[in-house]
Motif scaffolding. Structure first.
Motif, PDB file in Angstrom:
ATOM      1  N   ALA A  26       0.839  -1.197   0.000  1.00  7.73           N
ATOM      2  CA  ALA A  26       0.000   0.000   0.000  1.00  7.73           C
ATOM      3  C   ALA A  26       0.875   1.249   0.000  1.00  7.73           C
ATOM      4  CB  ALA A  26      -0.916   0.006   1.222  1.00  7.73           C
ATOM      5  N   VAL A  27       0.505   2.217  -0.824  1.00  6.32           N
ATOM      6  CA  VAL A  27       1.227   3.487  -0.902  1.00  6.32           C
ATOM      7  C   VAL A  27       0.472   4.513  -0.071  1.00  6.32           C
ATOM      8  CG1 VAL A  27       2.049   5.317  -2.423  1.00  6.32           C
ATOM      9  CG2 VAL A  27       2.115   2.936  -3.191  1.00  6.32           C
ATOM     10  N   SER A  28       1.117   5.026   0.971  1.00  9.23           N
ATOM     11  CA  SER A  28       0.463   5.964   1.872  1.00  9.23           C
ATOM     12  C   SER A  28       0.531   7.376   1.317  1.00  9.23           C
ATOM     13  CB  SER A  28       1.105   5.917   3.256  1.00  9.23           C
ATOM     14  OG  SER A  28       2.467   6.312   3.179  1.00  9.23           O
ATOM     15  N   VAL A  29      -0.450   8.168   1.669  1.00  4.12           N
ATOM     16  CA  VAL A  29      -0.487   9.574   1.287  1.00  4.12           C
ATOM     17  C   VAL A  29      -0.833  10.398   2.513  1.00  4.12           C
ATOM     18  CG1 VAL A  29      -1.169   9.105  -1.100  1.00  4.12           C
ATOM     19  CG2 VAL A  29      -2.918   9.531   0.616  1.00  4.12           C
ATOM     20  N   SER A  30      -0.356  11.625   2.521  1.00  4.18           N
ATOM     21  CA  SER A  30      -0.767  12.597   3.530  1.00  4.18           C
ATOM     22  C   SER A  30      -1.314  13.816   2.805  1.00  4.18           C
ATOM     23  CB  SER A  30       0.406  12.982   4.442  1.00  4.18           C
ATOM     24  OG  SER A  30       1.465  13.531   3.683  1.00  4.18           O
ATOM     25  N   VAL A  31      -2.348  14.392   3.371  1.00  3.77           N
ATOM     26  CA  VAL A  31      -3.078  15.471   2.714  1.00  3.77           C
ATOM     27  C   VAL A  31      -3.137  16.662   3.653  1.00  3.77           C
ATOM     28  CG1 VAL A  31      -5.293  16.160   1.733  1.00  3.77           C
ATOM     29  CG2 VAL A  31      -4.447  13.836   1.391  1.00  3.77           C
ATOM     30  N   ARG A  32      -2.754  17.822   3.121  1.00  2.00           N
ATOM     31  CA  ARG A  32      -2.822  19.068   3.880  1.00  2.00           C
ATOM     32  C   ARG A  32      -3.666  20.084   3.125  1.00  2.00           C
ATOM     33  NH1 ARG A  32       0.517  19.714   8.176  1.00  2.00           N
ATOM     34  NH2 ARG A  32       2.236  18.228   8.427  1.00  2.00           N
ATOM     35  N   GLN A  33      -4.389  20.881   3.910  1.00  4.69           N
ATOM     36  CA  GLN A  33      -5.154  21.984   3.338  1.00  4.69           C
ATOM     37  C   GLN A  33      -4.289  23.234   3.370  1.00  4.69           C
ATOM     38  OE1 GLN A  33      -8.112  20.776   6.383  1.00  4.69           O
ATOM     39  NE2 GLN A  33      -9.610  21.518   4.886  1.00  4.69           N
ATOM     40  N   PRO A  34      -4.174  23.948   2.259  1.00  2.00           N
ATOM     41  CA  PRO A  34      -3.342  25.157   2.246  1.00  2.00           C
ATOM     42  C   PRO A  34      -3.797  26.158   3.307  1.00  2.00           C
ATOM     43  CG  PRO A  34      -3.978  24.537   0.020  1.00  2.00           C
ATOM     44  CD  PRO A  34      -4.768  23.661   0.944  1.00  2.00           C
ATOM     45  N   GLY A  35      -2.829  26.636   4.081  1.00  4.89           N
ATOM     46  CA  GLY A  35      -3.131  27.623   5.108  1.00  4.89           C
ATOM     47  C   GLY A  35      -3.737  27.073   6.372  1.00  4.89           C
ATOM     48  N   VAL A  36      -3.853  25.749   6.482  1.00  5.31           N
ATOM     49  CA  VAL A  36      -4.446  25.125   7.663  1.00  5.31           C
ATOM     50  C   VAL A  36      -3.365  24.314   8.363  1.00  5.31           C
ATOM     51  CG1 VAL A  36      -6.206  23.565   8.547  1.00  5.31           C
ATOM     52  CG2 VAL A  36      -6.715  25.044   6.588  1.00  5.31           C
ATOM     53  N   GLY A  37      -3.154  24.585   9.640  1.00  2.00           N
ATOM     54  CA  GLY A  37      -2.139  23.871  10.397  1.00  2.00           C
ATOM     55  C   GLY A  37      -2.654  22.543  10.918  1.00  2.00           C
ATOM     56  N   ARG A  84      -4.520   5.999   1.837  1.00  2.00           N
ATOM     57  CA  ARG A  84      -3.809   5.092   0.942  1.00  2.00           C
ATOM     58  C   ARG A  84      -4.315   5.300  -0.480  1.00  2.00           C
ATOM     59  NH1 ARG A  84      -1.404   4.761   4.933  1.00  2.00           N
ATOM     60  NH2 ARG A  84      -0.716   2.961   6.139  1.00  2.00           N
ATOM     61  N   ILE A  85      -3.446   5.068  -1.454  1.00  2.00           N
ATOM     62  CA  ILE A  85      -3.877   5.136  -2.846  1.00  2.00           C
ATOM     63  C   ILE A  85      -4.869   4.007  -3.093  1.00  2.00           C
ATOM     64  CG2 ILE A  85      -3.131   4.774  -5.227  1.00  2.00           C
ATOM     65  CD1 ILE A  85      -0.682   6.401  -4.659  1.00  2.00           C
ATOM     66  N   ALA A  86      -6.036   4.374  -3.622  1.00  2.00           N
ATOM     67  CA  ALA A  86      -7.096   3.399  -3.854  1.00  2.00           C
ATOM     68  C   ALA A  86      -6.977   2.774  -5.241  1.00  2.00           C
ATOM     69  CB  ALA A  86      -8.463   4.058  -3.678  1.00  2.00           C
ATOM     70  N   TYR A  87      -6.775   3.583  -6.250  1.00  2.00           N
ATOM     71  CA  TYR A  87      -6.631   3.044  -7.595  1.00  2.00           C
ATOM     72  C   TYR A  87      -6.073   4.116  -8.520  1.00  2.00           C
ATOM     73  CZ  TYR A  87     -10.805   5.587  -9.168  1.00  2.00           C
ATOM     74  OH  TYR A  87     -11.701   6.563  -9.492  1.00  2.00           O
ATOM     75  N   VAL A  88      -5.627   3.664  -9.689  1.00  2.00           N
ATOM     76  CA  VAL A  88      -5.148   4.572 -10.730  1.00  2.00           C
ATOM     77  C   VAL A  88      -6.025   4.370 -11.956  1.00  2.00           C
ATOM     78  CG1 VAL A  88      -2.786   4.590  -9.875  1.00  2.00           C
ATOM     79  CG2 VAL A  88      -3.453   2.918 -11.607  1.00  2.00           C
ATOM     80  N   GLU A  89      -6.119   5.402 -12.764  1.00  2.00           N
ATOM     81  CA  GLU A  89      -6.915   5.306 -13.978  1.00  2.00           C
ATOM     82  C   GLU A  89      -6.256   4.339 -14.962  1.00  2.00           C
ATOM     83  OE1 GLU A  89      -9.760   6.439 -14.427  1.00  2.00           O
ATOM     84  OE2 GLU A  89     -10.031   8.075 -12.971  1.00  2.00           O
ATOM     85  N   ASN A  90      -7.048   3.871 -15.927  1.00  2.00           N
ATOM     86  CA  ASN A  90      -6.530   2.897 -16.896  1.00  2.00           C
ATOM     87  C   ASN A  90      -6.105   3.547 -18.206  1.00  2.00           C
ATOM     88  OD1 ASN A  90      -9.000   3.618 -17.887  1.00  2.00           O
ATOM     89  ND2 ASN A  90      -9.877   1.556 -17.876  1.00  2.00           N
ATOM     90  N   MET A  91      -6.019   4.881 -18.211  1.00  2.00           N
ATOM     91  CA  MET A  91      -5.604   5.567 -19.437  1.00  2.00           C
ATOM     92  C   MET A  91      -4.875   6.849 -19.077  1.00  2.00           C
ATOM     93  SD  MET A  91      -7.953   6.965 -22.613  1.00  2.00           S
ATOM     94  CE  MET A  91      -8.476   5.317 -23.033  1.00  2.00           C
ATOM     95  N   LEU A  92      -3.807   7.128 -19.815  1.00  2.00           N
ATOM     96  CA  LEU A  92      -3.044   8.362 -19.626  1.00  2.00           C
ATOM     97  C   LEU A  92      -3.765   9.510 -20.329  1.00  2.00           C
ATOM     98  CD1 LEU A  92      -0.171   8.997 -18.375  1.00  2.00           C
ATOM     99  CD2 LEU A  92       0.638   9.066 -20.719  1.00  2.00           C
ATOM    100  N   ASP A  93      -3.768  10.668 -19.686  1.00  5.17           N
ATOM    101  CA  ASP A  93      -4.322  11.860 -20.314  1.00  5.17           C
ATOM    102  C   ASP A  93      -3.288  12.393 -21.301  1.00  5.17           C
ATOM    103  OD1 ASP A  93      -5.356  14.287 -21.062  1.00  5.17           O
ATOM    104  OD2 ASP A  93      -5.847  14.956 -19.042  1.00  5.17           O
ATOM    105  N   ALA A  94      -3.571  12.234 -22.588  1.00  3.58           N
ATOM    106  CA  ALA A  94      -2.587  12.609 -23.607  1.00  3.58           C
ATOM    107  C   ALA A  94      -2.342  14.110 -23.639  1.00  3.58           C
ATOM    108  CB  ALA A  94      -3.054  12.125 -24.984  1.00  3.58           C
ATOM    109  N   ALA A  95      -3.343  14.905 -23.287  1.00  2.00           N
ATOM    110  CA  ALA A  95      -3.185  16.362 -23.351  1.00  2.00           C
ATOM    111  C   ALA A  95      -2.189  16.865 -22.325  1.00  2.00           C
ATOM    112  CB  ALA A  95      -4.538  17.040 -23.162  1.00  2.00           C
ATOM    113  N   SER A  96      -2.197  16.278 -21.126  1.00  4.24           N
ATOM    114  CA  SER A  96      -1.311  16.746 -20.061  1.00  4.24           C
ATOM    115  C   SER A  96      -0.198  15.764 -19.723  1.00  4.24           C
ATOM    116  CB  SER A  96      -2.120  17.027 -18.792  1.00  4.24           C
ATOM    117  OG  SER A  96      -2.780  15.843 -18.344  1.00  4.24           O
ATOM    118  N   ALA A  97      -0.214  14.580 -20.360  1.00  7.52           N
ATOM    119  CA  ALA A  97       0.780  13.527 -20.083  1.00  7.52           C
ATOM    120  C   ALA A  97       0.808  13.182 -18.606  1.00  7.52           C
ATOM    121  CB  ALA A  97       2.167  13.941 -20.568  1.00  7.52           C
TER     122      ALA A  97
END
Length: 357
Positions: free
Chosen positions: A207-218, A225-238
């Motif tokens: 499992a890949v852990s993540v931490s999330v912060r709100q800008p300006g909030v202490g 944890r990462i739940a899933y990834v999409e099955n296609m790359l966005d070609a416009a933004s790579a």
């Protein structure tokens, strides 16, 4: 006679020691909070709102009634269907009694076998009628349940535009309300193409852990944890879309809110670390001033693997225990004499977000 050149006094500098310590490899990205489930509530029948049992913005549990509609007509139909079922069951009891008498009379040759077959047919037909009655009753009971609109999930109710007394129709486009699941919550973000392979390697290891912060909030970051990834790359933004499932017990995050996301891909246990302010950028790439014995400095090229929370991980160019200049580089040149301040106790500090990963 020419005056002798004045010797330059030693330059005052601050130094830090190159230390070995665990360092995470992270992806720092911008993401947005998204409800895991967002359920719009609509009516399936034409009726009138009798009661609104919750307020706007209230928390609700799965199965909790939110709206109660005028169900008098359908309740009358349910009662009628039950009465029809009871009547037909009573008729069945009578037909079964007749069948028993017919069977006895056939044994005594008082009635023919044809009479017995007729009695059995009447019982079978009545059984089928009762099954139809029960199906009709179940159908009406299902329809009656539509007159109590319940929350299908745990979540929070949004605005409620219609109030008690409002007439509603099944084909109306106006929603009665929307229930959003806020705990846990999804945080979506886009990973650049160059980081997809390290991310997949990390996910293959666990499992890949993540931490999330709100800008300006202490305060402490939210973790998940990462739940899933999409099955296609966005070609416009790579980039590749990724979603993390984050615990949100106090509902600090709301859908649509932008957040800072850190995904911890791995932790290197024996990384060489210096404060990132020690690293200077020259014409030939990054370098640091190393304080040698005799309090003179040497400009040494280094290879920086990554920087995390003000600490630079050195891939090549330094050794543990060496001292590097972290402040006062503007007055330095190779071979310059320096007077050093006492290094910070314990060397470079560990990244603050490591515990959150």
């Amino acid at each position: 006679a020419a005056k002798p050149a004045l010797a330059r006094p030693p330059a005052p500098v601050t130094v830090a020691e190159v230390v070995v310590r665990p360092m995470p490899a992270v992806l720092d990205l911008v993401g947005s909070a998204q409800a895991i489930a967002s359920v719009p509530l609509k009516t399936r029948v034409d009726s009138q709102i009798d009661e609104v049992l919750v307020g706007e913005g209230d928390r609700v549990r799965a199965g909790e009634t939110i709206f109660r509609l005028d169900a008098r007509a359908v309740k009358a139909q349910v009662a009628q269907a039950r009465a029809v079922l009871a009547r037909d069951e009573a008729q069945l009891a009578l037909l079964r009694s007749d069948l028993e008498r017919t069977e006895q009379l056939v044994l005594t040759k008082t009635k023919s076998s044809r009479d017995l077959e007729s009695a059995k047919t009447l019982v079978a037909a009545q059984l089928a009628t009762i099954e139809a009655d029960r199906a009709a009753l179940q159908n009406l009971e299902v329809q009656a349940s539509w007159y109590e609109i319940k929350s299908p999930i745990d979540g929070r109710v949004g605005s409620i535009p219609l109030k008690p007394g409002s007439a509603i129709r099944a084909n109306d486009s106006t929603l009665l309300a929307t229930v959003n699941q806020l705990d846990p919550i999804h945080v979506g973000f886009s990973v650049p193409q160059a980081a997809i392979a390290p991310l997949r390697e990390a996910m293959a290891s666990g499992a890949v852990s993540v931490s999330v912060r709100q800008p300006g909030v202490g305060g402490e970051p939210l973790v998940g944890r990462i739940a899933y990834v999409e099955n296609m790359l966005d070609a416009a933004s790579a980039t590749l879309g990724v979603k993390a499932r984050v615990d949100n017990p106090a509902e600090r995050l709301l859908p649509g809110e932008f957040v800072q996301v850190r995904a911890v891909l791995r932790t290197d246990p024996n990384a060489l670390v210096v404060p990132d302010q020690a690293v200077q950028l020259g014409q030939n790439g990054p370098f640091v001033y190393v304080v040698k014995d005799g309090d003179t400095v040497e400009a040494r090229r280094v290879t920086i693997d990554r920087t995390v929370d003000g600490l630079a991980v050195v891939a090549k160019g330094l050794a543990a225990g060496e001292r590097v200049v972290t402040d006062g580089q503007l007055r330095l040149f190779p071979g310059a004499a320096v007077v050093t301040a006492k290094p910070a106790e314990g060397g470079a500090k560990p990244p603050a977000a490591k515990s959150g990963g």
